[in-house]
Design an enzyme around this catalytic site. Structure first.
Site, short mmCIF file in Angstrom:
data_model
loop_
_atom_site.label_atom_id
_atom_site.label_comp_id
_atom_site.label_asym_id
_atom_site.label_seq_id
_atom_site.Cartn_x
_atom_site.Cartn_y
_atom_site.Cartn_z
N ILE A 37 0.69 -1.12 -0.01
CA ILE A 37 0.12 -0.09 -0.06
C ILE A 37 0.87 1.40 -0.06
CG2 ILE A 37 -2.06 -1.19 0.99
CD1 ILE A 37 -1.03 0.34 3.73
N ALA A 60 -1.35 -2.16 8.57
CA ALA A 60 -0.82 -1.10 9.36
C ALA A 60 0.65 -1.91 9.90
CB ALA A 60 -1.83 -0.85 10.64
N TRP A 61 1.17 -0.97 10.31
CA TRP A 61 2.58 -1.38 11.01
C TRP A 61 1.92 -1.35 12.42
CZ3 TRP A 61 8.09 -1.62 10.04
CH2 TRP A 61 8.91 -1.66 11.26
N THR A 62 1.89 -2.54 13.14
CA THR A 62 1.26 -2.72 14.58
C THR A 62 2.24 -3.12 15.62
OG1 THR A 62 0.79 -5.01 13.87
CG2 THR A 62 -0.85 -3.22 13.46
N THR A 103 -7.50 2.85 16.25
CA THR A 103 -6.85 2.05 17.50
C THR A 103 -7.19 3.10 18.65
OG1 THR A 103 -4.98 1.65 18.96
CG2 THR A 103 -4.74 3.01 17.11
N ASP A 104 -7.41 2.61 19.84
CA ASP A 104 -7.42 3.45 21.07
C ASP A 104 -6.19 4.25 21.49
OD1 ASP A 104 -6.54 0.49 21.56
OD2 ASP A 104 -6.00 1.21 23.50
N TYR A 128 3.27 4.64 17.03
CA TYR A 128 1.99 3.82 16.37
C TYR A 128 0.90 4.92 16.50
CZ TYR A 128 -1.59 0.50 16.11
OH TYR A 128 -2.70 -0.07 15.85
N LYS A 132 -1.23 6.55 13.35
CA LYS A 132 -2.62 6.02 12.91
C LYS A 132 -3.54 7.10 12.96
CE LYS A 132 -4.12 2.59 12.39
NZ LYS A 132 -4.32 1.58 11.42
N TRP A 153 -7.25 -3.81 22.04
CA TRP A 153 -6.89 -5.12 22.51
C TRP A 153 -7.18 -6.21 21.61
CZ3 TRP A 153 -7.93 -5.04 28.59
CH2 TRP A 153 -7.00 -4.16 29.01
#
Length: 285
Positions: A37, A60-62, A103-104, A128, A132, A153
């Site tokens: 992407i 995503a890079w997680t 994400t949170d 991160y 995001k 989570w």
């Protein structure tokens, strides 16, 4: 892919690897397209050829800790920011819906009140989370027909996750140390996928928070329930994040997210996290 194909949708999955590297189940026989992407031309070519009505952007890079290393920053941004912008641009050109998984970690995690989807009290604590959040901004900048779904989570059959790790620790060592001062709610990927399938069939666009229901817990609480449901007689020791202290990236202490908007907009709330965990444990080989 499993949820969408079972619903009768014509769909294709993509990833950066040459061939599909996930679980060898029914998904392995479905259409797979290699796609990086961060390559804008490739994104345009693949999506234009497929001509989707909706794009679910999960890539995503997680690796939260690895993202903190300076040598990785350009790669993290290439995926989480530029990659998201590439997808959003093409979705605008094709006039198709886009659903972006967030994400949170876009929040600071301060206080003890649940974050609402429209809250603007950002200030992510790590790379991160920052990237995001920039991805969210790109989606909003280029599109009107979008869903931003923040989850927390997350665990599922593919890849490594907390449930697998805590089970492994209990079986190998008979004990585990788990932080007890970070609070949120787990999310089973299969339940989230069901919600995604429901969302992209709708036009109720906007920002949503999605996790399993059942209340807010600590990682220690989650680990305790994992061992209880698995019937594993391992010992658990609660520790503070400060004492645990073996991560490069700072984590939010408060990951409580208000998921009530899902019901208000007519979407099916995710089952309780206790129920989700039980179903996941039964699926594990």
């Amino acid at each position: 892919m499993r949820i969408l194909s079972r619903s009768g949708h014509d769909c294709a999955g993509s990833g950066s690897s040459v061939v599909y590297r996930g679980l060898e189940d029914e998904v392995a026989s479905m259409r797979y397209i290699q796609l990086n992407i961060s390559d804008a031309a490739a994104v345009k070519a693949v999506l234009a050829e497929f001509g989707p009505d909706a794009v679910v952007h999960c890539a995503a890079w997680t690796n939260v800790d690895a993202a903190e290393e300076p040598k990785n920053l350009s790669r993290v941004r290439a995926v989480n920011v530029q990659g998201t912008e590439n997808v959003a641009r093409v979705c605008r050109e094709l006039d198709c819906k886009m659903l972006y998984i967030s994400t949170d970690y876009v929040f600071s995690g301060s206080g003890d009140r649940p974050y609402e989807p429209e809250a603007q009290c950002f200030a992510p604590l790590n790379v991160y989370g920052k990237t995001k959040l920039e991805g969210e901004a790109a989606v909003k900048r280029f599109l009107g027909k979008y869903f931003i779904v923040r989850t927390s989570w997350l665990y599922g059959m593919n890849g490594n996750n907390f449930v697998k790790a805590i089970l492994d620790a209990g079986r190998k060592n008979g004990k585990a140390y788990v932080v007890n001062d970070q609070t949120g709610t787990p999310t089973y990927s299969l339940d989230l996928a069901s919600l995604i399938g429901e969302m992209i069939e709708s036009e109720f666009y906007g920002v949503y928070h999605a996790s399993n229901s059942g209340g807010y817990i600590s990682w220690y609480d989650f680990a305790r329930e994992i061992y209880r449901q698995a019937g594993l007689p391992a010992r658990l020791f609660p520790v503070s994040s400060e004492v645990y202290g073996c991560t490069k990236a700072r984590r939010p202490m408060n990951s409580r997210m208000d998921i009530s908007k899902l019901s208000r907009m007519g979407f099916t709330p995710l089952p309780s996290w206790q129920d989700a965990l039980g179903r996941f444990l039964k699926e594990l080989p």
